[in-house]
Scaffold this motif. Structure first.
Motif, short mmCIF file in Angstrom:
data_model
loop_
_atom_site.label_atom_id
_atom_site.label_comp_id
_atom_site.label_asym_id
_atom_site.label_seq_id
_atom_site.Cartn_x
_atom_site.Cartn_y
_atom_site.Cartn_z
N MET A 238 -33.37 -10.97 41.49
CA MET A 238 -33.98 -10.03 40.55
C MET A 238 -35.34 -9.60 41.07
SD MET A 238 -35.17 -10.71 36.61
CE MET A 238 -33.49 -10.91 36.04
N SER A 239 -35.65 -8.35 40.91
CA SER A 239 -36.94 -7.84 41.35
C SER A 239 -38.07 -8.60 40.67
CB SER A 239 -37.05 -6.34 41.03
OG SER A 239 -38.32 -5.85 41.40
N GLY A 240 -39.00 -9.08 41.45
CA GLY A 240 -40.15 -9.81 40.92
C GLY A 240 -39.91 -11.29 40.75
N LEU A 241 -38.68 -11.77 40.96
CA LEU A 241 -38.37 -13.19 40.81
C LEU A 241 -38.60 -13.89 42.14
CD1 LEU A 241 -37.30 -15.46 38.98
CD2 LEU A 241 -35.00 -14.91 39.82
N ASN A 242 -39.48 -14.87 42.13
CA ASN A 242 -39.82 -15.60 43.35
C ASN A 242 -39.57 -17.09 43.19
OD1 ASN A 242 -40.85 -13.22 44.59
ND2 ASN A 242 -42.80 -13.51 43.51
N LEU A 243 -39.21 -17.72 44.29
CA LEU A 243 -39.14 -19.17 44.33
C LEU A 243 -40.51 -19.68 44.73
CD1 LEU A 243 -35.77 -19.58 46.30
CD2 LEU A 243 -36.10 -19.51 43.83
N LEU A 244 -41.04 -20.58 43.92
CA LEU A 244 -42.41 -21.05 44.13
C LEU A 244 -42.43 -22.53 44.49
CD1 LEU A 244 -44.00 -19.46 40.93
CD2 LEU A 244 -43.78 -18.42 43.21
N ASN A 245 -43.48 -22.91 45.24
CA ASN A 245 -43.71 -24.33 45.59
C ASN A 245 -42.47 -24.98 46.20
OD1 ASN A 245 -46.32 -24.17 44.33
ND2 ASN A 245 -45.30 -24.39 42.35
N VAL A 246 -41.80 -24.24 47.06
CA VAL A 246 -40.58 -24.74 47.68
C VAL A 246 -40.92 -25.85 48.68
CG1 VAL A 246 -38.52 -24.16 49.03
CG2 VAL A 246 -39.50 -22.48 47.44
N GLY A 247 -40.38 -27.06 48.43
CA GLY A 247 -40.64 -28.18 49.33
C GLY A 247 -42.08 -28.66 49.28
N GLU A 248 -42.66 -28.65 48.10
CA GLU A 248 -44.06 -29.02 47.94
C GLU A 248 -44.25 -30.53 48.06
OE1 GLU A 248 -47.12 -27.51 47.48
OE2 GLU A 248 -47.77 -29.59 47.53
N VAL A 249 -45.21 -30.96 48.89
CA VAL A 249 -45.43 -32.37 49.14
C VAL A 249 -45.94 -33.10 47.89
CG1 VAL A 249 -47.79 -32.03 49.97
CG2 VAL A 249 -46.51 -34.05 50.71
N ASN A 250 -46.66 -32.39 47.04
CA ASN A 250 -47.29 -33.05 45.90
C ASN A 250 -46.44 -33.05 44.64
OD1 ASN A 250 -49.72 -33.67 47.27
ND2 ASN A 250 -50.43 -31.56 47.00
N ASP A 251 -45.22 -32.51 44.70
CA ASP A 251 -44.43 -32.44 43.46
C ASP A 251 -43.73 -33.76 43.14
OD1 ASP A 251 -42.23 -32.59 45.15
OD2 ASP A 251 -41.64 -30.51 44.90
N GLY A 252 -43.67 -34.67 44.13
CA GLY A 252 -43.07 -35.98 43.89
C GLY A 252 -41.56 -36.01 43.99
N TYR A 253 -40.95 -34.87 44.31
CA TYR A 253 -39.50 -34.80 44.39
C TYR A 253 -38.99 -34.60 45.83
CZ TYR A 253 -39.72 -34.15 39.32
OH TYR A 253 -39.96 -34.30 37.98
N SER A 254 -39.61 -33.70 46.55
CA SER A 254 -39.11 -33.33 47.87
C SER A 254 -39.26 -34.47 48.87
CB SER A 254 -39.84 -32.09 48.38
OG SER A 254 -39.63 -30.99 47.51
N ASN A 255 -38.22 -34.72 49.65
CA ASN A 255 -38.28 -35.73 50.70
C ASN A 255 -37.20 -35.46 51.73
OD1 ASN A 255 -35.77 -37.48 50.04
ND2 ASN A 255 -36.85 -37.36 48.08
N ILE A 256 -37.35 -36.04 52.91
CA ILE A 256 -36.37 -35.88 54.00
C ILE A 256 -36.43 -37.10 54.90
CG2 ILE A 256 -38.03 -34.52 55.36
CD1 ILE A 256 -35.63 -32.98 56.52
N TYR A 257 -35.27 -37.63 55.29
CA TYR A 257 -35.21 -38.81 56.15
C TYR A 257 -33.84 -38.83 56.84
CZ TYR A 257 -32.85 -40.60 51.98
OH TYR A 257 -32.01 -40.76 50.91
N ALA A 258 -33.70 -39.67 57.85
CA ALA A 258 -32.45 -39.71 58.63
C ALA A 258 -32.15 -41.12 59.10
CB ALA A 258 -32.56 -38.77 59.83
N PHE A 259 -30.85 -41.40 59.29
CA PHE A 259 -30.36 -42.66 59.85
C PHE A 259 -29.52 -42.37 61.08
CE2 PHE A 259 -31.00 -43.68 55.36
CZ PHE A 259 -31.67 -44.88 55.45
N ARG A 260 -29.59 -43.25 62.05
CA ARG A 260 -28.72 -43.12 63.23
C ARG A 260 -27.28 -43.38 62.85
NH1 ARG A 260 -30.45 -42.45 68.27
NH2 ARG A 260 -32.63 -42.88 68.78
N ILE A 261 -26.35 -42.64 63.46
CA ILE A 261 -24.92 -42.80 63.22
C ILE A 261 -24.18 -42.71 64.55
CG2 ILE A 261 -24.99 -41.91 60.85
CD1 ILE A 261 -23.95 -39.24 61.97
N ASN A 262 -22.87 -42.93 64.49
CA ASN A 262 -22.00 -42.77 65.65
C ASN A 262 -20.68 -42.21 65.18
OD1 ASN A 262 -20.78 -42.83 68.14
ND2 ASN A 262 -20.46 -45.04 68.16
N MET A 263 -20.57 -40.89 65.18
CA MET A 263 -19.35 -40.21 64.77
C MET A 263 -18.48 -39.97 65.98
SD MET A 263 -20.80 -37.44 61.96
CE MET A 263 -19.14 -36.87 61.57
N GLN A 264 -17.24 -40.46 65.93
CA GLN A 264 -16.32 -40.31 67.04
C GLN A 264 -15.70 -38.91 67.04
OE1 GLN A 264 -16.13 -42.71 69.31
NE2 GLN A 264 -17.54 -43.96 68.10
#
Length: 264
Positions: A238-264
């Motif tokens: 929609m015109s004028g509709l924006n996504l705000l604070n995307v991936g904000e560090v201070n919001d307490g929700y956003s996070n990212i991490y990874a584990f090693r795997i072995n996919m055959q």
């Protein structure tokens, strides 16, 4: 008695210096060996796996157990195959237990231990703003959520939070559809992906939206590589509709991490 022992030692030394080989239970020590023990003295017989009872120390210092041609400092052959394995390595150090793995410290000292998969935390930076009406090459925005991973296969998990600004809508249940993709610094969808790459969720006007996702990647380079979360490809915008604070560090929700795997 002393003379007999001295004579024996001299004889062994003479033989070793002359031929550089010692054969025990065999008259034909394998070529390029210093010591060759044929426990069953069966190397002259016909048949298969006649070397499985042999112990060899090569002239290069390699030790072979079950093989007369050791390729490494310690080379063990048990005669097992993929269909009929024959494990023969046993280490009792007091830490042994079911489902333990052999791990080493910084000095290479090994011990049985619980398996802990490699873990890597990502970075969550300042939030970004994304206009929902962006199209074409601009329909995706790079966030400040990144993760840098060493070569190999990894399973990345992420949670990315965002809100929208308040605009006037005729339908109180109006919502748009937001997508998230894992890319790198030059593409919105990394070619290292070995699983699904996009996840999505509905975004309501004036409300918080959270998108959870995961992706398996295979970094086949020889160096660490940085992966980046992108947001965009919004549908029902929609015109004028924006996504705000995307991936904000201070919001307490956003996070990212990874584990090693072995996919055959």
């Amino acid at each position: 008695m002393k003379k007999a022992i001295l004579f024996t030692l001299i004889s062994i030394a003479y033989t070793t210096n002359s031929y550089s080989q010692i054969g025990i239970m065999t008259e034909n020590p394998v070529t390029n060996s210093l010591v060759h023990i044929d426990a069953k003295s069966n190397n002259t017989q016909t048949g298969s796996n006649l070397n499985l009872d042999d112990v060899v120390i090569g002239q290069n210092g390699n030790v072979g157990l079950g093989t007369t041609a050791p390729q490494k400092k310690l080379h063990i052959v048990t005669g097992g195959t993929a269909t009929t394995p024959n494990p023969q390595v046993r280490i009792e150090d007091g830490y042994q237990a079911t489902n333990k793995v052999l791990m080493s410290d910084a000095n290479g000292l090994a011990r049985w231990s619980d398996y802990i998969p490699g873990y890597q935390a990502g970075v969550v930076g300042a939030g970004i703003t994304h206009a929902t009406t962006l199209t074409g090459t601009s329909q995706w925005s790079k966030t400040n959520m990144t993760i840098t991973l060493d070569p190999g296969q990894w399973l990345i998990f992420y949670m990315i939070s965002m809100t929208t600004n308040t605009v006037t809508v005729s339908d109180s249940n109006y919502r748009c559809w937001v997508q998230v993709s894992m890319g790198d610094n030059s593409t919105t969808a990394t070619t290292d992906a070995i699983s699904k790459n996009r996840f999505s969720n509905n975004a309501f006007v004036g409300k918080r939206t959270i998108i959870n996702g995961w992706i398996a990647i295979d970094n086949k380079t020889t160096a660490a590589k940085t992966y980046v979360l992108y947001v965009g490809a919004v549908q029902n915008s929609m015109s004028g509709l924006n996504l705000l604070n995307v991936g904000e560090v201070n919001d307490g929700y956003s996070n990212i991490y990874a584990f090693r795997i072995n996919m055959q």
